[in-house]
Design an enzyme around this catalytic site. Structure first.
Site, PDB file in Angstrom:
ATOM      1  N   LYS A 197      25.824  98.797 -39.001  1.00 17.34           N
ATOM      2  CA  LYS A 197      25.356  98.391 -39.882  1.00 17.34           C
ATOM      3  C   LYS A 197      23.837  98.877 -40.479  1.00 17.34           C
ATOM      4  O   LYS A 197      23.181  98.218 -39.026  1.00 17.34           O
ATOM      5  CB  LYS A 197      25.767  96.768 -40.163  1.00 17.34           C
ATOM      6  CG  LYS A 197      26.366  96.271 -41.282  1.00 17.34           C
ATOM      7  CD  LYS A 197      26.628  95.095 -42.013  1.00 17.34           C
ATOM      8  CE  LYS A 197      27.959  94.752 -42.568  1.00 17.34           C
ATOM      9  NZ  LYS A 197      27.516  93.155 -43.509  1.00 17.34           N
TER      10      LYS A 197
ATOM     11  N   SER B  73      22.837  86.435 -48.988  1.00 19.90           N
ATOM     12  CA  SER B  73      21.519  87.374 -48.078  1.00 19.90           C
ATOM     13  C   SER B  73      21.910  88.813 -49.255  1.00 19.90           C
ATOM     14  O   SER B  73      21.002  89.258 -49.375  1.00 19.90           O
ATOM     15  CB  SER B  73      21.719  87.498 -46.585  1.00 19.90           C
ATOM     16  OG  SER B  73      21.919  86.920 -46.245  1.00 19.90           O
TER      17      SER B  73
ATOM     18  N   ARG C 215      30.051  78.019 -49.966  1.00 21.25           N
ATOM     19  CA  ARG C 215      29.812  78.003 -51.237  1.00 21.25           C
ATOM     20  C   ARG C 215      29.537  77.203 -52.265  1.00 21.25           C
ATOM     21  O   ARG C 215      29.753  76.858 -53.131  1.00 21.25           O
ATOM     22  CB  ARG C 215      28.324  78.770 -51.415  1.00 21.25           C
ATOM     23  CG  ARG C 215      27.723  79.012 -50.653  1.00 21.25           C
ATOM     24  CD  ARG C 215      26.850  80.548 -51.010  1.00 21.25           C
ATOM     25  NE  ARG C 215      27.898  81.481 -50.321  1.00 21.25           N
ATOM     26  CZ  ARG C 215      27.618  82.688 -50.078  1.00 21.25           C
ATOM     27  NH1 ARG C 215      25.946  83.275 -49.802  1.00 21.25           N
ATOM     28  NH2 ARG C 215      28.559  83.495 -48.893  1.00 21.25           N
TER      29      ARG C 215
ATOM     30  N   HIS D 213      20.154  78.822 -45.690  1.00 22.81           N
ATOM     31  CA  HIS D 213      20.911  78.770 -44.827  1.00 22.81           C
ATOM     32  C   HIS D 213      20.207  77.340 -43.891  1.00 22.81           C
ATOM     33  O   HIS D 213      20.891  77.188 -42.898  1.00 22.81           O
ATOM     34  CB  HIS D 213      20.388  80.102 -43.664  1.00 22.81           C
ATOM     35  CG  HIS D 213      21.038  81.211 -43.914  1.00 22.81           C
ATOM     36  ND1 HIS D 213      20.681  82.551 -44.421  1.00 22.81           N
ATOM     37  CD2 HIS D 213      22.192  81.624 -43.320  1.00 22.81           C
ATOM     38  CE1 HIS D 213      21.608  83.701 -44.418  1.00 22.81           C
ATOM     39  NE2 HIS D 213      22.497  82.775 -44.147  1.00 22.81           N
TER      40      HIS D 213
END
Ligand code: PNS
Length: 164
Positions: free
Chosen positions: A41, A132, A94, A17
């Site tokens: 979440k 993450s 990515r 990040h």
């Protein structure tokens, strides 16, 4: 004045990040790092902890003249982007596997709010496998995260584990 939103869960913020933010600083005058508040979440870090960690680690990055701000938001990202008078949304890509989901989001966001462009940026190759989700999994199974997340983040993760 070019203002971008860099949205995400940032649970936790990774070196990937930070790499994207640093690259974004070459393109934008201001980047708002916007943490999604996701009521369903169960995160590792609370929103306040994520805000605090982000603010802390952003002090150390090479930001040139770019203003960096940390915020959180609920609801539609494009609605938030409009309230912040942002021109763009930054997302890191990515690998090809990210592209499909990111393309769908970018096109949906464009349909919802044509005035805001999505800008995809590639992190350094050394972060191309860092997420993450994997960072949390490796950490919870006792792996070392050196080089993948800032030292403060690793320290806070350990503290959180010992304090419960
Ligand atoms: O770091 P993440 O979890 O991959 O980030 C995903 C995020 C926050 C960018 C995405 O879930 C999002 O924008 N959520 C806000 C709700 C929204 O606008 N949904 C429609 C997306 S097309």
């Amino acid at each position: 004045m070019r203002r971008a939103i860099y949205p995400g869960s940032f649970d936790p913020v990774t070196n990937g990040h930070l790499d994207i933010i640093e690259r974004g600083c070459k393109l934008f005058d201001e980047i708002i790092i916007a943490i999604l508040v996701h009521p369903e979440k169960k995160p590792f870090f609370t929103i306040d902890e994520r805000r605090e960690l982000l603010s802390e680690v952003l002090k150390e990055i090479d930001r040139a003249n770019c203003v960096l701000r940390v915020d959180d938001f609920q609801g539609l990202l494009v609605h938030y982007a409009v309230t912040q008078r942002a021109n763009a949304i930054v997302r890191g890509i990515r690998a090809i596997s990210d592209y499909e989901y990111e393309l769908q989001m970018a096109l949906m966001n464009r349909r919802l709010e044509p005035s805001i462009e999505t800008v995809f940026m590639m992190p350094a190759e050394k972060y191309s496998y860092v997420s993450s989700r994997l960072v949390k999994e490796v950490f919870q199974l006792g792996g070392i995260l050196d080089g993948l997340v800032p030292a403060q983040v690793q320290r806070r993760m350990k503290e959180k584990l010992t304090k419960g």
